[in-house]
Design a protein around this motif. Structure first.
Motif, mmCIF file in Angstrom:
data_model
loop_
_atom_site.group_PDB
_atom_site.id
_atom_site.type_symbol
_atom_site.label_atom_id
_atom_site.label_comp_id
_atom_site.label_asym_id
_atom_site.label_seq_id
_atom_site.Cartn_x
_atom_site.Cartn_y
_atom_site.Cartn_z
ATOM 1 N N GLU A 127 -9.632 -12.468 23.582
ATOM 2 C CA GLU A 127 -9.021 -11.504 24.506
ATOM 3 C C GLU A 127 -9.819 -11.558 25.797
ATOM 4 O OE1 GLU A 127 -8.456 -7.599 23.017
ATOM 5 O OE2 GLU A 127 -7.879 -6.806 24.967
ATOM 6 N N ILE A 128 -9.118 -11.783 26.882
ATOM 7 C CA ILE A 128 -9.783 -11.864 28.175
ATOM 8 C C ILE A 128 -8.905 -11.151 29.209
ATOM 9 C CG2 ILE A 128 -8.821 -14.180 28.626
ATOM 10 C CD1 ILE A 128 -11.496 -14.848 29.981
ATOM 11 N N ASP A 129 -9.496 -10.209 29.886
ATOM 12 C CA ASP A 129 -8.764 -9.376 30.864
ATOM 13 C C ASP A 129 -7.485 -8.784 30.267
ATOM 14 O OD1 ASP A 129 -10.700 -9.831 32.670
ATOM 15 O OD2 ASP A 129 -9.584 -11.258 33.908
ATOM 16 N N GLY A 130 -7.577 -8.311 29.052
ATOM 17 C CA GLY A 130 -6.440 -7.642 28.424
ATOM 18 C C GLY A 130 -5.399 -8.573 27.824
ATOM 19 N N GLN A 131 -5.606 -9.877 27.936
ATOM 20 C CA GLN A 131 -4.646 -10.838 27.374
ATOM 21 C C GLN A 131 -5.211 -11.407 26.073
ATOM 22 O OE1 GLN A 131 -1.684 -11.311 28.560
ATOM 23 N NE2 GLN A 131 -1.928 -10.222 30.500
ATOM 24 N N TYR A 132 -4.423 -11.292 24.985
ATOM 25 C CA TYR A 132 -4.883 -11.768 23.682
ATOM 26 C C TYR A 132 -4.033 -12.964 23.261
ATOM 27 C CZ TYR A 132 -6.105 -11.651 18.695
ATOM 28 O OH TYR A 132 -6.546 -11.979 17.439
ATOM 29 N N GLY A 133 -4.681 -13.973 22.757
ATOM 30 C CA GLY A 133 -3.918 -15.133 22.293
ATOM 31 C C GLY A 133 -4.829 -16.218 21.745
ATOM 32 N N GLU A 134 -4.187 -17.311 21.339
ATOM 33 C CA GLU A 134 -4.939 -18.430 20.777
ATOM 34 C C GLU A 134 -5.228 -19.455 21.870
ATOM 35 O OE1 GLU A 134 -2.833 -20.792 17.925
ATOM 36 O OE2 GLU A 134 -4.657 -21.764 17.199
ATOM 37 N N VAL A 135 -6.464 -19.934 21.927
ATOM 38 C CA VAL A 135 -6.803 -20.979 22.894
ATOM 39 C C VAL A 135 -6.154 -22.270 22.406
ATOM 40 C CG1 VAL A 135 -8.664 -22.275 23.980
ATOM 41 C CG2 VAL A 135 -9.002 -19.872 23.430
ATOM 42 N N ARG A 136 -5.198 -22.773 23.162
ATOM 43 C CA ARG A 136 -4.492 -23.984 22.739
ATOM 44 C C ARG A 136 -5.137 -25.240 23.307
ATOM 45 N NH1 ARG A 136 0.111 -22.551 19.859
ATOM 46 N NH2 ARG A 136 0.020 -24.712 19.219
ATOM 47 N N ALA A 137 -5.711 -25.124 24.523
ATOM 48 C CA ALA A 137 -6.351 -26.306 25.120
ATOM 49 C C ALA A 137 -7.399 -25.862 26.122
ATOM 50 C CB ALA A 137 -5.297 -27.160 25.812
ATOM 51 N N ILE A 138 -8.433 -26.688 26.245
ATOM 52 C CA ILE A 138 -9.427 -26.431 27.289
ATOM 53 C C ILE A 138 -9.365 -27.604 28.249
ATOM 54 C CG2 ILE A 138 -11.881 -26.156 27.788
ATOM 55 C CD1 ILE A 138 -12.211 -24.752 25.171
ATOM 56 N N ASP A 139 -8.765 -27.371 29.398
ATOM 57 C CA ASP A 139 -8.653 -28.438 30.390
ATOM 58 C C ASP A 139 -9.879 -28.424 31.293
ATOM 59 O OD1 ASP A 139 -6.283 -29.126 29.294
ATOM 60 O OD2 ASP A 139 -5.070 -27.942 30.678
ATOM 61 N N THR A 140 -9.873 -29.301 32.267
ATOM 62 C CA THR A 140 -11.052 -29.424 33.128
ATOM 63 C C THR A 140 -11.298 -28.139 33.911
ATOM 64 O OG1 THR A 140 -10.323 -31.687 33.390
ATOM 65 C CG2 THR A 140 -12.162 -30.992 34.762
ATOM 66 N N LYS A 159 -13.614 -17.411 35.040
ATOM 67 C CA LYS A 159 -13.595 -16.064 34.443
ATOM 68 C C LYS A 159 -14.829 -15.840 33.573
ATOM 69 C CE LYS A 159 -9.699 -14.044 35.651
ATOM 70 N NZ LYS A 159 -9.721 -12.739 36.302
ATOM 71 N N LEU A 160 -15.378 -16.970 33.117
ATOM 72 C CA LEU A 160 -16.563 -16.915 32.260
ATOM 73 C C LEU A 160 -17.698 -16.138 32.929
ATOM 74 C CD1 LEU A 160 -17.852 -18.170 29.649
ATOM 75 C CD2 LEU A 160 -18.626 -20.041 31.087
ATOM 76 N N TRP A 161 -17.811 -16.258 34.294
ATOM 77 C CA TRP A 161 -18.924 -15.624 35.000
ATOM 78 C C TRP A 161 -18.765 -14.103 35.081
ATOM 79 C CZ3 TRP A 161 -21.526 -19.636 34.458
ATOM 80 C CH2 TRP A 161 -21.189 -20.883 34.953
ATOM 81 N N SER A 162 -17.508 -13.651 35.189
ATOM 82 C CA SER A 162 -17.324 -12.235 35.551
ATOM 83 C C SER A 162 -16.627 -11.386 34.487
ATOM 84 C CB SER A 162 -16.515 -12.150 36.850
ATOM 85 O OG SER A 162 -15.302 -12.862 36.689
ATOM 86 N N SER A 163 -15.926 -12.010 33.543
ATOM 87 C CA SER A 163 -15.111 -11.212 32.608
ATOM 88 C C SER A 163 -15.752 -11.131 31.227
ATOM 89 C CB SER A 163 -13.725 -11.833 32.455
ATOM 90 O OG SER A 163 -13.078 -11.851 33.678
ATOM 91 N N LEU A 164 -15.394 -10.055 30.528
ATOM 92 C CA LEU A 164 -15.818 -9.933 29.130
ATOM 93 C C LEU A 164 -14.834 -10.713 28.268
ATOM 94 C CD1 LEU A 164 -16.721 -6.149 28.810
ATOM 95 C CD2 LEU A 164 -18.283 -8.090 28.837
ATOM 96 N N ILE A 165 -15.367 -11.558 27.426
ATOM 97 C CA ILE A 165 -14.498 -12.363 26.561
ATOM 98 C C ILE A 165 -14.728 -11.918 25.121
ATOM 99 C CG2 ILE A 165 -13.954 -14.693 25.763
ATOM 100 C CD1 ILE A 165 -15.090 -15.678 28.470
ATOM 101 N N ALA A 166 -13.665 -11.457 24.458
ATOM 102 C CA ALA A 166 -13.777 -11.069 23.042
ATOM 103 C C ALA A 166 -13.204 -12.193 22.199
ATOM 104 C CB ALA A 166 -13.000 -9.779 22.802
ATOM 105 N N ASN A 167 -14.059 -12.762 21.335
ATOM 106 C CA ASN A 167 -13.610 -13.894 20.511
ATOM 107 C C ASN A 167 -13.486 -13.429 19.057
ATOM 108 O OD1 ASN A 167 -13.316 -16.331 19.108
ATOM 109 N ND2 ASN A 167 -14.452 -17.438 20.685
ATOM 110 N N GLY A 168 -12.287 -13.506 18.512
ATOM 111 C CA GLY A 168 -12.022 -12.964 17.173
ATOM 112 C C GLY A 168 -12.582 -13.787 16.045
ATOM 113 N N ASN A 169 -12.565 -15.106 16.183
ATOM 114 C CA ASN A 169 -13.023 -15.931 15.054
ATOM 115 C C ASN A 169 -14.164 -16.875 15.420
ATOM 116 O OD1 ASN A 169 -10.911 -17.122 16.590
ATOM 117 N ND2 ASN A 169 -10.650 -18.695 15.048
ATOM 118 N N ASP A 170 -14.457 -17.059 16.684
ATOM 119 C CA ASP A 170 -15.634 -17.781 17.157
ATOM 120 C C ASP A 170 -15.832 -19.127 16.442
ATOM 121 O OD1 ASP A 170 -17.813 -18.155 18.752
ATOM 122 O OD2 ASP A 170 -19.216 -17.135 17.407
#
Lengths: 267, 472
Positions: A127-140, A159-170
């Motif tokens: 969950e990042i900035d209120g959006q929850y979902g599955e990470v499908r791809a990490i592009d450049t 967003k990594l620098w400024s936002s709180l990232i909640a990771n459900g399964n890590d």
């Protein structure tokens, strides 16, 4: 300015043949990256479980590896790899990126940090900035997040620098799900807790070797029970929570414990 | 190629177990914490893993549902030959070995609880043996037991009620009606519950009584999958379960040899069909008097012990599938007169038989499916040690059409089969064709179980899919 930085001297040695060679290498690297990005997720989708997560996580790493190797191969083809030339080329590149593509460069660097620190990997539920979902791809530059409503969200790595990232399964396939029950007060709480625990244990999708917990809190409107358990795979979470809620509600009805409802006003 | 030479006996581990060790129950009973899996050769481990993953990927390309297949041309043994070479342990002997092992546990003070809990992976034969406890006599083999009690029928078999869905009060009343005041036995605890909100009461009440030492003296057999659920449900309960020692290479060799000897006066000779290396007889223990015969042994038993996860029923099922007659002679002779595979033996030699390498054997593979239904069905079958369609519907919450489709797919792939009551597919000789015939009926009362040859693949897939699996 070009002369001052020594870029002109560095680029003087570039021949047409060298350009073609570099171009061919870049095209090959692009094709390889494209193949990795297309084929690996498809294979991973067939596997499931931990092998799926490992394979998905290897995609951005492989892409980074391909990019680094391509740069290492292409630069000596285009310019003589002397100290002065390297300083000139990379200095100019840094200048251009710093002014013209500041945000883009920020995301690119954050993307590299993402691969090292791994705050999220493909297959993670975040969950990042209120959006929850599955990470499908990490592009450049950005990560692609697929929400439960099938909406694709592009999240820049910056967003990594400024936002709180909640990771459900890590990076694992263990994702805790919570089903909430807002019940009327004045009932046998120990019995309700036991019944809700049994609801989770008897669900066919529950990982019984992981903890199954029931926590209760007292609210002004009644008692709130939170039933926590792990489904067999993260993608089963919505069905899992729905069925826990439905079965739990059925059991509570049989026990004669009612749910509280918020007062609804309207015309 | 370095070969592992299995020898008769396994003195080191037997010393450690410190309990009864018979030829029918090699290694005796051990605490579950001491279980260790037999390891395959490095070559077998690597090829096994590769085959598994390649098989999965291949299956995604072509959706063939391929059942068991033998990849060699040698003729298999017919039923009569199999019955002579690999008959499976005698039911009564097997049960008596367990009775004696439990007695030894009590005598030696290893188990001071009135109720002994025997947890075992599927196809270990524990449930089959416990069903025959009432026919066994207490203290037939152990001297001290004979001194304590004369050889009398001792155990009462407790069977589950027809309806397992009941309230806590009803469960309490049901157990009060059981004769717990004399020694009792439950052959399979998995038959006493359903994974449903109303299906836990009987086992909850029994375990409560066992924990309070108010259940009298008894023996409970429990599938390791069922126990995985209940040990998670009661994480703090200390029932100190015991289990049969796993089949190591040595124990497995001795066990198979003992069975093959059962119908022969001499130890049959079993050799690899590919390179002629010996599998049986085992390397005899060295004595000063007798010079030992030098024989090169195959590592088949080691790989068989690892592939079967040390479970005797699975090892026996695979063993029956790798046994071969010699093509030229046995095929004809066997057909004509149903003779045992002795026609090609030299006049002065023991009965002769051949085996194909394990990598020539393609065991049943799980059909590929993007749905979770197959996993739900297989897991439900394992934790309940088999179910009929009504039971499956109850515990999986799957609609009947989906359930029937899943059962049909798994049955076609030889992953599951229908068992008549009292039949154990791992020990009782039965061909897949016969299982399919049972499936054809598809009656609502048909009792579905995972097939022994499919079990290793089922366990692996369930683990990959994230389902809770047993520890063995």
């Amino acid at each position: 300015m070009m002369e001052g930085l020594g870029i002109k001297d560095a680029l003087d040695s570039i021949t047409t043949q060298a350009l073609w060679q570099a171009l061919i290498l870049i095209v090959m690297a692009s094709l390889l990256t494209w193949a990795v990005q297309k084929v690996f997720p498809r294979i991973a989708a067939k596997l499931g479980g931990k092998p799926r997560l490992y394979l998905l996580a290897s995609v951005p790493l492989l892409r980074l590896l391909i990019i680094v190797i391509t740069v290492i191969l292409v630069v000596p083809i285009l310019v003589t790899p002397s100290f002065e030339n390297m300083v000139a080329i990379f200095g100019a590149l840094a200048l251009v990126l710093g002014f013209a593509f500041k945000e883009y460069a920020n995301s690119l660097i954050a993307g590299i940090v993402t691969l090292y620190e791994m705050p999220y990997r493909p297959g993670d539920w975040i969950e990042i900035d209120g959006q929850y979902g599955e990470v499908r791809a990490i592009d450049t530059r950005a990560a692609k997040l697929l929400t439960p409503d099938d909406t694709l969200i592009i999240v820049p790595h910056s967003k990594l620098w400024s936002s709180l990232i909640a990771n459900g399964n890590d990076g694992s396939d263990n994702l805790m799900c919570v089903a909430e029950f807002h019940l009327q007060p004045h009932h046998d709480m120990a019995r309700v807790m036991t019944l809700l625990r049994t609801v989770a244990f008897t669900h066919p999708l529950t990982k019984t070797w992981k903890p199954v917990l029931v926590v209760v809190s007292n609210k002004p409107w009644g008692m709130v029970y939170r039933l926590k358990a792990y489904p067999i795979e993260p993608s089963a979470q919505f069905r899992f929570i729905s069925e826990l809620t439905a079965t739990g509600a059925q059991v509570m009805a049989t026990e004669g414990v009612g749910f509280v409802s918020a007062p609804v006003t309207g015309k | 190629m370095a070969k592992h030479k299995p020898k008769q006996g396994d003195s080191e581990s037997e010393k450690n177990s410190g309990v009864n060790n018979s030829s029918v129950l090699p290694g005796g009973l051990i605490p579950v914490e001491k279980w260790a899996r037999a390891e395959a050769s490095v070559k077998r481990s690597v090829t096994g893993s590769l085959t598994h993953w390649v098989g999965q990927l291949k299956a995604t390309i072509s959706r063939q549902e391929q059942a068991f297949e033998s990849l060699d041309d040698l003729p298999e043994l017919n039923d009569k030959q199999l019955h002579r070479m690999a008959p499976g342990p005698d039911r009564k002997d097997h049960a008596q070995a367990f009775v004696d092992a439990v007695l030894v546990l009590r005598e030696q003070g290893h188990c001071r609880r009135p109720v002994v809990l025997l947890v075992a992976p599927p196809f270990s034969g524990v449930s089959r043996a416990l069903r025959y406890f009432p026919e066994c006599s207490l203290g037939s083999n152990t001297e001290s037991a004979q001194a304590i009690a004369p050889a009398t029928s001792a155990y009462h078999l407790i069977l589950p009620p027809d309806n397992l869905l009941m309230s806590e009060d009803a469960a309490r009343e049901w157990w009060q009606q059981q004769p717990l005041d004399r020694p009792w036995v439950i052959s399979e605890l998995a038959a006493f519950w359903r994974r449903h909100g109303s299906g836990l009461a009987l086992v909850q009440e029994l375990l409560r009584r066992v924990a309070q030492n108010s259940a009298g003296e008894g023996v409970i057999g429990c599938s390791s999958w069922c126990w995985q659920f209940w040990s998670s449900y009661y994480p703090d309960a200390q029932f100190a379960p015991w289990m049969p020692a796993p089949m190591t290479t040595e124990r497995l060799g001795a066990w198979l040899q003992q069975q093959a000897c059962h119908n022969h006066d001499e130890v049959p000779v079993v050799r690899m069909a590919t390179d002629g290396l010996y599998v049986l007889p085992l390397e005899p223990e060295e004595t000063d008097d007798e010079p030992r015969k030098k024989r090169k042994h195959s590592d088949l038993l080691r790989n068989l012990a690892a592939d079967s996860r040390g479970i005797p029923g699975i090892a026996l099922s695979i063993w029956r599938r790798v046994l071969r007659a010699r093509p030229e002679a046995d095929a004809e002779d066997g057909e004509e007169d149903g003779d045992e595979p002795t026609s090609n033996q030299h006049p002065e030699e023991s009965p002769h038989c051949w085996v194909v390498p394990l990598d020539k054997l393609s065991l049943p593979a799980i059909p590929i499916s993007s749905e979770r239904n197959l996993g739900l069905v297989l897991h439900a079958l394992l934790i309940h040690d088999g179910l009929n369609i009504a039971g499956l519907k109850l515990v999986t919450s799957m609609p009947e059409p989906d359930l029937s489709l899943a059962l049909a797919r798994l049955s076609r792939a030889d992953i599951i089969g229908c068992d008549p009551p009292g039949q154990d597919a791992a020990f009782d000789l039965r061909r897949p064709a016969q299982q399919s015939a049972a499936y054809q009926e598809m009656s609502p009362d048909a009792f579905w179980r995972v097939a022994p040859l499919g079990y290793p693949s089922v366990r692996r897939h369930l683990q990959n899919w994230g389902f809770p699996v047993d520890s063995f």
